[in-house]
Design a protein around this motif. Structure first.
Motif, short mmCIF file in Angstrom:
data_model
loop_
_atom_site.label_atom_id
_atom_site.label_comp_id
_atom_site.label_asym_id
_atom_site.label_seq_id
_atom_site.Cartn_x
_atom_site.Cartn_y
_atom_site.Cartn_z
N SER A 272 30.54 47.89 53.37
CA SER A 272 29.83 47.88 52.09
C SER A 272 30.65 48.57 51.01
CB SER A 272 28.48 48.59 52.25
OG SER A 272 27.67 47.92 53.20
N VAL A 273 31.30 49.70 51.38
CA VAL A 273 32.12 50.42 50.41
C VAL A 273 33.30 49.57 49.96
CG1 VAL A 273 33.67 52.40 50.14
CG2 VAL A 273 31.43 52.69 51.23
N VAL A 274 33.90 48.83 50.87
CA VAL A 274 35.09 48.05 50.55
C VAL A 274 34.74 46.81 49.74
CG1 VAL A 274 36.94 46.67 51.57
CG2 VAL A 274 36.39 48.92 52.51
N PHE A 275 33.66 46.13 50.12
CA PHE A 275 33.39 44.82 49.52
C PHE A 275 32.42 44.86 48.34
CE2 PHE A 275 34.74 43.62 53.85
CZ PHE A 275 35.76 42.76 53.51
N LEU A 276 31.71 45.96 48.14
CA LEU A 276 30.76 46.00 47.04
C LEU A 276 31.44 46.00 45.66
CD1 LEU A 276 27.81 46.06 46.20
CD2 LEU A 276 27.86 48.57 46.41
N PRO A 277 32.48 46.86 45.40
CA PRO A 277 33.13 46.80 44.07
C PRO A 277 33.80 45.46 43.78
CG PRO A 277 33.58 48.89 45.15
CD PRO A 277 32.94 48.02 46.17
N VAL A 281 33.14 42.89 40.53
CA VAL A 281 34.12 42.27 39.65
C VAL A 281 33.97 40.75 39.65
CG1 VAL A 281 36.59 41.96 39.22
CG2 VAL A 281 35.72 44.19 39.93
N ALA A 282 33.82 40.20 40.87
CA ALA A 282 33.65 38.75 40.96
C ALA A 282 32.37 38.29 40.28
CB ALA A 282 33.65 38.33 42.42
N SER A 283 31.34 39.10 40.33
CA SER A 283 30.08 38.72 39.67
C SER A 283 30.24 38.72 38.16
CB SER A 283 28.97 39.70 40.08
OG SER A 283 28.77 39.67 41.48
N VAL A 284 31.02 39.69 37.64
CA VAL A 284 31.22 39.75 36.19
C VAL A 284 31.95 38.51 35.70
CG1 VAL A 284 32.44 40.98 34.35
CG2 VAL A 284 31.15 42.26 36.08
N TYR A 285 33.02 38.15 36.43
CA TYR A 285 33.80 37.01 35.99
C TYR A 285 33.20 35.68 36.46
CZ TYR A 285 37.31 40.16 34.23
OH TYR A 285 37.96 41.13 33.51
N ALA A 304 42.25 39.34 37.80
CA ALA A 304 40.92 39.50 38.42
C ALA A 304 41.05 39.80 39.90
CB ALA A 304 40.10 38.24 38.19
N LEU A 305 41.95 39.12 40.60
CA LEU A 305 42.17 39.42 42.02
C LEU A 305 42.69 40.83 42.21
CD1 LEU A 305 43.77 36.07 43.27
CD2 LEU A 305 41.42 36.84 43.53
N PHE A 306 43.61 41.24 41.33
CA PHE A 306 44.16 42.60 41.42
C PHE A 306 43.06 43.64 41.18
CE2 PHE A 306 46.16 46.31 39.41
CZ PHE A 306 47.00 46.70 40.43
N ALA A 307 42.17 43.36 40.19
CA ALA A 307 41.06 44.28 39.93
C ALA A 307 40.14 44.38 41.14
CB ALA A 307 40.29 43.81 38.70
N MET A 308 39.92 43.26 41.82
CA MET A 308 39.09 43.29 43.04
C MET A 308 39.75 44.14 44.12
SD MET A 308 37.80 39.35 43.38
CE MET A 308 37.16 38.45 42.00
N LEU A 309 41.06 43.99 44.28
CA LEU A 309 41.76 44.74 45.31
C LEU A 309 41.72 46.23 45.02
CD1 LEU A 309 43.55 44.76 47.83
CD2 LEU A 309 45.53 44.43 46.34
N VAL A 310 42.01 46.59 43.77
CA VAL A 310 42.00 48.01 43.39
C VAL A 310 40.60 48.60 43.54
CG1 VAL A 310 42.33 49.61 41.47
CG2 VAL A 310 43.98 47.80 41.87
#
Length: 325
Positions: A272-277, A281-285, A304-310
């Motif tokens: 949950s901690v890894v995939f929630l942020p 980001v994916a929901s925003v875009y 966007a992918l980089f933001a998801m990873l970070v």
């Protein structure tokens, strides 16, 4: 079946024949094994005393297991049998002392009886009286009970090593390993509970036997009763110790199961901690607004992918630094 054991060490099976005369005075022990009603009546007529039936042995109250009637001493106690199987049981056995003769009525085959009969075949009881023979038989029962407790203690030691010590194997074992061990613990608890029930009844029986004049007047049988009471007391303490160990193992196993379940929940928490942020980001875009400046960026998709990873790595590192994972 009625099996007679004589003072000279010989033994034979007595058939309930109406023409059969009196039971000889040389017969020291009459052992009735799963007797039919015909066999019970045969012995009652020859000895002049009533014998407890199978239903009476089952229905007898604990307070009525020890009594004197018609110059005969009646004693009943539950003995452990089938202790080496997964389903140990108790069977009520009647011990009757009448005119220096021992009569036993039983509807099962406790191992202690077979061991004692083998000892009689070697001349073990040739010089015994009925009271001494009863004490020796009870001694064999106590020795067998001690053997059962020793075997049980060994099984518990092996179970403890399997559950608590071998941590390398614990990492490779199946998830339901401990649940299976709970069944073993329950089986051990059932056995020690039946042993303790038997020991309590045997202690009352020996104390009652010790108080009888036929025992107090005989030095050998009185000394045997004293030894039996001491052995029963020590076995009772040992059985209580084993029962406490079983309770500890049960509580510890349940605790380990809870730890394993918490570890599984912990994995879901990390996920949950890894995939929630990144999901945020994916929901925003993923919103379908008309004016989104990032839609026209040439590097918008990689960013966007980089933001998801970070957003996935940073919370994970922070939680790990705080020691929460």
């Amino acid at each position: 079946m009625i099996r007679a054991y004589r003072k000279d060490g010989s033994a034979d099976v007595i058939l309930p024949d109406p023409s059969y005369g009196e039971i000889s005075d040389t017969v020291l022990w009459l052992d009735l094994i799963n007797p039919s009603r015909e066999e019970e009546l045969f012995v009652e007529q020859r000895l002049g005393i009533p014998l407890p039936t199978r239903d009476e042995l089952k229905d007898i109250e604990p307070s009525s297991r020890l009594y004197v009637e018609d110059d005969a001493l009646y004693m009943t106690a539950p003995l452990i049998y089938r202790a080496d199987t997964d389903l140990p049981l108790l069977t009520d056995v009647a011990f009757i002392l009448h005119k220096d003769r021992l009569i036993t009525v039983r509807y099962a085959e406790p191992k202690a009886f077979n061991l004692f009969i083998q000892a009689l075949a070697r001349g073990y009881g040739r010089k015994h009286t009925g009271a001494v023979l009863a004490c020796r038989l009870l001694e064999a029962v106590v020795d067998r009970t001690a053997e059962v407790l020793e075997t049980l203690a060994g099984r518990l030691d092996n179970l403890s090593l399997t559950v608590f010590v071998d941590r390398k194997a614990a990492k490779r074992r199946a998830p339901r390993f401990l649940e299976g061990k709970l069944l073993d613990i329950a089986s051990h608890h059932q056995l020690v509970s039946k042993v303790r029930d038997s020991l309590v009844s045997l202690s009352r029986l020996v104390a009652f036997l010790q108080s009888q004049p036929m025992v107090r007047s005989d030095a050998e049988s009185a000394e045997l009763c004293n030894l039996l009471l001491r052995d029963l007391q020590s076995l009772g303490e040992h059985a209580a110790f084993i029962a406490n160990n079983i309770t500890f193992m049960l509580d510890a196993s349940l605790g380990l199961i809870s730890l394993e379940q918490n570890a599984i929940i912990k994995i879901f928490s990390i996920a949950s901690v890894v995939f929630l942020p990144p999901t945020l980001v994916a929901s925003v875009y993923g919103m379908n607004f008309k004016f989104m400046p990032e839609l026209d960026w040439h590097f918008g998709y990689p960013l966007a992918l980089f933001a998801m990873l970070v957003s996935a790595v940073l919370p994970f590192l922070f939680f790990r630094w705080k020691g929460w994972l």
